[in-house]
Design an enzyme around this catalytic site. Structure first.
Site, short mmCIF file in Angstrom:
data_model
loop_
_atom_site.label_atom_id
_atom_site.label_comp_id
_atom_site.label_asym_id
_atom_site.label_seq_id
_atom_site.Cartn_x
_atom_site.Cartn_y
_atom_site.Cartn_z
N THR A 195 26.75 28.42 32.19
CA THR A 195 26.31 27.38 33.11
C THR A 195 27.00 27.54 34.46
O THR A 195 28.21 27.72 34.53
CB THR A 195 26.65 26.00 32.52
OG1 THR A 195 25.97 25.88 31.27
CG2 THR A 195 26.23 24.88 33.45
N ALA A 226 37.40 32.39 45.48
CA ALA A 226 37.43 31.28 46.44
C ALA A 226 38.85 30.85 46.77
O ALA A 226 39.15 30.44 47.89
CB ALA A 226 36.64 30.09 45.89
N HIS A 227 39.76 30.96 45.80
CA HIS A 227 41.02 30.22 45.91
C HIS A 227 42.08 30.86 46.77
O HIS A 227 43.19 30.33 46.88
CB HIS A 227 41.58 29.91 44.52
CG HIS A 227 42.24 31.06 43.83
ND1 HIS A 227 43.62 31.24 43.87
CD2 HIS A 227 41.75 32.09 43.11
CE1 HIS A 227 43.92 32.33 43.16
NE2 HIS A 227 42.81 32.85 42.69
N ASN A 236 47.73 42.23 47.89
CA ASN A 236 48.24 40.88 47.66
C ASN A 236 49.75 40.76 47.82
O ASN A 236 50.24 39.68 48.12
CB ASN A 236 47.84 40.41 46.25
CG ASN A 236 48.17 41.43 45.18
OD1 ASN A 236 47.73 42.58 45.26
ND2 ASN A 236 48.94 41.02 44.20
N CYS A 264 58.78 37.59 38.49
CA CYS A 264 59.81 36.61 38.22
C CYS A 264 59.46 35.74 37.02
O CYS A 264 60.31 35.05 36.48
CB CYS A 264 60.06 35.73 39.43
SG CYS A 264 58.65 34.73 39.84
N ALA A 307 38.14 36.55 40.95
CA ALA A 307 38.21 37.98 41.25
C ALA A 307 38.64 38.79 40.03
O ALA A 307 38.26 39.96 39.90
CB ALA A 307 39.15 38.23 42.42
N THR A 308 39.43 38.20 39.13
CA THR A 308 39.81 38.95 37.93
C THR A 308 38.56 39.32 37.15
O THR A 308 38.37 40.48 36.77
CB THR A 308 40.76 38.11 37.06
OG1 THR A 308 41.94 37.82 37.82
CG2 THR A 308 41.14 38.85 35.80
N GLN A 342 41.93 39.18 48.73
CA GLN A 342 42.90 38.78 49.74
C GLN A 342 42.38 38.99 51.16
O GLN A 342 43.14 38.79 52.12
CB GLN A 342 44.20 39.60 49.57
CG GLN A 342 44.95 39.33 48.28
CD GLN A 342 45.74 38.02 48.30
OE1 GLN A 342 45.87 37.37 49.34
NE2 GLN A 342 46.25 37.63 47.15
C1 LIG Z 1 44.04 41.43 45.18
C2 LIG Z 1 43.71 40.47 44.09
N1 LIG Z 1 42.78 40.77 43.18
C3 LIG Z 1 42.45 39.93 42.19
C4 LIG Z 1 43.07 38.72 42.06
C5 LIG Z 1 42.67 37.83 40.93
O1 LIG Z 1 41.83 36.82 41.39
P1 LIG Z 1 41.55 35.48 40.57
O2 LIG Z 1 42.80 34.71 40.65
O3 LIG Z 1 40.44 34.85 41.32
O4 LIG Z 1 41.19 35.86 39.20
C6 LIG Z 1 44.06 38.36 42.97
C7 LIG Z 1 44.81 37.10 42.89
O5 LIG Z 1 45.26 36.61 41.91
C8 LIG Z 1 44.39 39.26 44.01
O6 LIG Z 1 45.34 38.96 44.90
C1 LIG Z 2 25.79 25.03 21.79
C2 LIG Z 2 26.15 25.61 23.11
N1 LIG Z 2 26.92 26.70 23.17
C3 LIG Z 2 27.26 27.25 24.35
C4 LIG Z 2 26.87 26.71 25.53
C5 LIG Z 2 27.30 27.36 26.79
O1 LIG Z 2 28.35 26.66 27.37
P1 LIG Z 2 28.78 26.82 28.89
O2 LIG Z 2 27.72 26.18 29.67
O3 LIG Z 2 30.07 26.10 28.98
O4 LIG Z 2 28.92 28.27 29.19
C6 LIG Z 2 26.06 25.56 25.52
C7 LIG Z 2 25.56 24.91 26.75
O5 LIG Z 2 25.12 25.51 27.68
C8 LIG Z 2 25.70 25.00 24.28
O6 LIG Z 2 24.93 23.92 24.23
#
Ligand SMILES: Cc1ncc(COP(=O)(O)O)c(C=O)c1O
Ligand SMILES: Cc1ncc(COP(=O)(O)O)c(C=O)c1O
Lengths: 391, 141, 391, 141
Positions: free
Chosen positions: A244, A205-206, A156, A329, A76-77, A184
């Protein structure tokens, strides 16, 4: 190591549901569906692609849209950043004003601050003492040059739910895009991006029993807002997000969202009952206050301020209970939660608050343990503290 | 990216502080010293008994983080037997090091020190002027 | 579904090593180390943080640096973007020129193109016919206002290895930053960022038997280059990359890199032998050409052009063999690989090339199968094709 | 994000094309039609036999993607029995639909069509002028 600890920090992250873990594991090793979903020149790649597309449909279904409106991200970030920076940078000639709220997550506020450096103006709405941002206040903040409103659905820290549907109608009428951070709220609150007139929605997802490190951005298709990518490269995800695609992560998110859709109602009922039990128990302490609207809130989250105790010490006095404090904290400062401060809580009450977030694996005996442990810790710390002296 | 970890000494003095709380009203002349504010996160009080310029008993109360509480508890335990003068110059920053207080938190130890100094000052006044003053102090004016 | 297919596309992605999968699975469900590594207010969070930091040390060790120089990302695409866009946007007042090569990955070329739109100039060096970019050519391209050189260590299509150490010394002397995309070289080529004078290095887990969707950017610490983040938010990773850290992914990458460091030598020897066997077999066909330098290359990658056959049909005639074509086979066009074109290959030869990338789980019998299947397919397609007519 | 998937018809005509390759030299007058270029990815050749304006035999050769090969193979199989005229107006775009050729690839079918039209034209010439011309054509001038 963590076995003796009762986990009540599901708003920070949830454990992965075993049903989700099972499908993820199927997509890792050489005997599984591990190939690159972009390798559509061979059978293993096509098998991975098929699972990615199935997951896209699962995620789309939870929010009432079509699969082609879902763009995979790392969480989400990233989704928040892609929505806010992406729209603003691509449409800067159309307008330079955004509207958001002071109680948004940093993943929304920080890109807004970045945009201020890039020549944009941002209005940060102050919510009421209950944490609710009134749709009227959003309407009043809109200007001719407003590009985007960004408002989270469930907060959150305090768990209050904003009426994003009402805000959506206002924005749609005024030709302003609405972005909703739903990190959330998935599986906890009703979402229908069409009915609620939402143009962009951040998902992760988390917080919903899926894996960390994968999320999505819903991008409305008709019309599709003009956006600039954050990350350029292989051209995956219609060029909006290169890189990827992590099959196991995406498949996990899909399964997590499918379960969330199916079990939303029963889970919410169960968690509401647990939360009310927890609150009833903690109230006995006296001098405690509930943060956020009492009913317009997600089922499992309870944020309570304890007068007369300091937040870090309270947390430290609860080693067997994994909760979080309103205070930042992990930082060195005594900085109180900006969310609670925005609600008008005093620094002291903001600083000595605990967030209890119950989840799918929380039980009644967890709740009873928490009531006992917190009661004992608060009483002890209150006894340790000097009686107040006038100013 | 820093974690809430505490040294064993903090654990001990936070978890099992002795010398806690106000002296009972009938415990004799008590020198009280207060410092800090709850809304700023730290408030500390020491209550000293002394005889002939030597601390005979010390108690503390504290609202604050675990390091603050541990530092105050450590001091209250280690004050008895010292002269007021030597108590006044106890090296608070070295105590900070002993308790592994992170640099950013050292400011809070100064609040602990302020409370201690205030109590010692009052103990000196009591010695000179008798316990009347103390009664006022103890009411927390 | 994929069981009958022999996987020789490890340059696209590798399966996760079972030893890596095992530690990942430990960090998923409620009985594991699933908490948010930023939740350092409680024991489960601290346990997750400890595992993340252990992984940081494992990754740092493979490239000869300290853990604090490692910033977690979602993969090499993001790392490439963060390095290139991050440095250029933060230092645009210092200079507006970058140097890279035509054979770089899109994850490098596309952010460079974006920078051109933002007012930068980019020099794209043409490598020799063997795919090697001469360090002298880099030196000659440097200007007073050059901010950054970006050069990959091992090429993803043809496997040639650039002498990044020599380029590093040139850049260091001239006060220019060097970014190296090492996505394809970890565990395959010697890396020491200090010795090689590298300032920024992109890493990814999924080409080295770790999970997809996690990577890292090495950022030199003394001095630390000024950079602008791509993603703003919670302030994780020294503010350079916000977002919840995906414990299981990071732990997987750490373990994958530890194994890579340990097994590099023996694995390279084994894969070299397999590759030579494959090439010896394919050469028998006649009218085939090896793409890229014959010896300055990673052990497991072989890219071969087959005269007289069309790439997509060749791939389609090899349903039991998961390899990739030099052509952008997922796109609709007949566009030939820009990498092979940059080497001076004709469109036809570039288009009808296959990339065989052997990996940890490839066997001699896989190689023999591939030789047989490719020989049969090429012969059949050559028979199908009309004899050439003049012009 | 589009996958290399092919319809069953493509699978059949690519995998098991009949009517492949040049006619043997002694097979009688052959009308040849070529189109396309290898360096552009597609080259197709048809070789037709005809008698009294009716196709009696057809063979193809192709360098190209599976759709191209399948389309040429399908045509070669379905030409015999048609008049040259009807062969000339076989609806190539409908064949494209039959084979599920993606829109972006329809251009390649036009190369197939060009080769067919060239062969048919040559067949017409042979009919008028006799097989001498064919000999020349077959040498591929
Ligand atoms: C309201 C809200 N937005 C964004 C995020 C960021 O999501 P992520 O941890 O998937 O980057 C969070 C949690 O960390 C959240 O609670
Ligand atoms: C040389 C090179 N750089 C960058 C990437 C991209 O990496 P990623 O799949 O982790 O985003 C790849 C493979 O896809 C690659 O072979």
């Amino acid at each position: 190591m963590t076995a003796t600890c009762i986990y009540m920090d599901n708003a920070a992250t949830t454990p992965v549901d075993p049903r989700v873990a099972a499908v993820m594991v199927e997509c890792l090793t050489a005997d599984g569906c591990f190939a690159n979903p972009s390798s559509t020149g061979h059978a293993p790649g096509n098998a991975a692609r098929a699972r990615v597309e199935k997951a896209r449909a699962q995620v789309a279904a939870l929010i009432g849209t079509e699969p082609a409106a879902i763009v995979w991200t790392s969480g989400a970030t990233e989704s928040d950043n892609l929505a806010i920076l992406g729209v603003a940078r691509a449409q800067r000639e159309r307008g330079r004003h955004l509207v958001t709220a002071r109680t948004e997550h940093k993943a929304v506020l920080d890109p807004c601050k970045q945009l201020e450096k890039e020549g944009f103006e941002v209005t940060y709405l102050k919510p009421g003492a209950d944490g609710i941002v009134q749709p009227d206040a959003v309407a009043a903040a809109l200007r001719k040059d407003t590009l985007l409103v960004s408002l989270m659905q469930a907060n959150n820290e305090i768990g209050v739910i904003q009426d994003v549907g009402a805000v959506g109608k206002i924005c749609r009428d005024r030709g302003v895009l609405l972005h909703v951070d739903a990190a959330q709220s998935t599986g906890k609150v009703h979402i229908d991006v069409n009915e609620q007139c939402i143009d962009l929605m951040s998902l992760t997802a988390h917080k919903t029993y899926g894996p960390k490190g994968v999320g999505a951005l819903y991008v409305r298709r008709h019309p599709r807002p003009l956006m600039q990518p954050l990350i350029f490269g292989g051209g995956q995800e219609w060029g909006l997000r290169s890189g990827t695609l992590p099959t196991h992560q995406i498949v996990g998110m899909g399964m997590a969202y499918e379960i969330a859709g199916r079990e939303h109602a029963s889970e919410s009922a169960r968690l509401s009952a647990l939360r009310l039990r927890l609150w009833a128990g903690l109230k006995q302490l006296g001098d405690v206050e509930l943060n956020g609207h009492p009913t317009q809130r997600v089922a499992g989250l309870l944020n309570v301020s304890f007068a007369g105790v300091e937040g870090e010490s309270l947390l430290y006095a609860l080693p067997q209970l994994a909760v979080s404090t309103g205070s930042a904290c992990t930082s060195a400062s005594h900085e109180a939660s900006y969310v609670l401060r925005a609600l008008g809580r005093s620094d002291q009450l903001a600083q000595s608050s605990l967030r209890f977030s119950l989840g799918r694996f929380s039980t009644e005996s967890d709740v009873d343990y928490a009531i006992g442990a917190v009661t004992e810790a608060v009483r002890r710390l209150r006894r340790l503290a000097p009686a107040s002296v006038p100013g | 990216m820093q974690s809430l970890s505490y040294s064993p000494l903090v654990e001990r003095y936070f978890g099992h502080p002795m010398s806690v709380g106000p002296w009972p009203p009938d415990a004799g002349p008590t020198a009280v010293g207060d410092a800090g504010r709850e809304d700023l996160g730290t408030r500390v009080r020491f209550e000293l008994h002394s005889d002939g310029g030597v601390v005979t008993g010390a108690r503390f109360q504290a609202f604050g983080c675990p390091h603050t509480i541990a530092a105050a508890a450590w001091l209250a335990e280690h004050l008895p037997g010292r002269t007021l003068e030597s108590a006044n110059s106890m090296p608070i920053l070295e105590l900070g090091r002993l308790l592994d207080v992170p640099t950013e938190k050292l400011g809070r130890l100064l609040v602990v020190e302020d409370a201690l100094h205030a109590a010692i000052e009052n103990a000196g006044l009591i010695r000179k002027t008798g316990p009347q003053l103390n009664a006022e102090q103890a009411q927390g004016t």
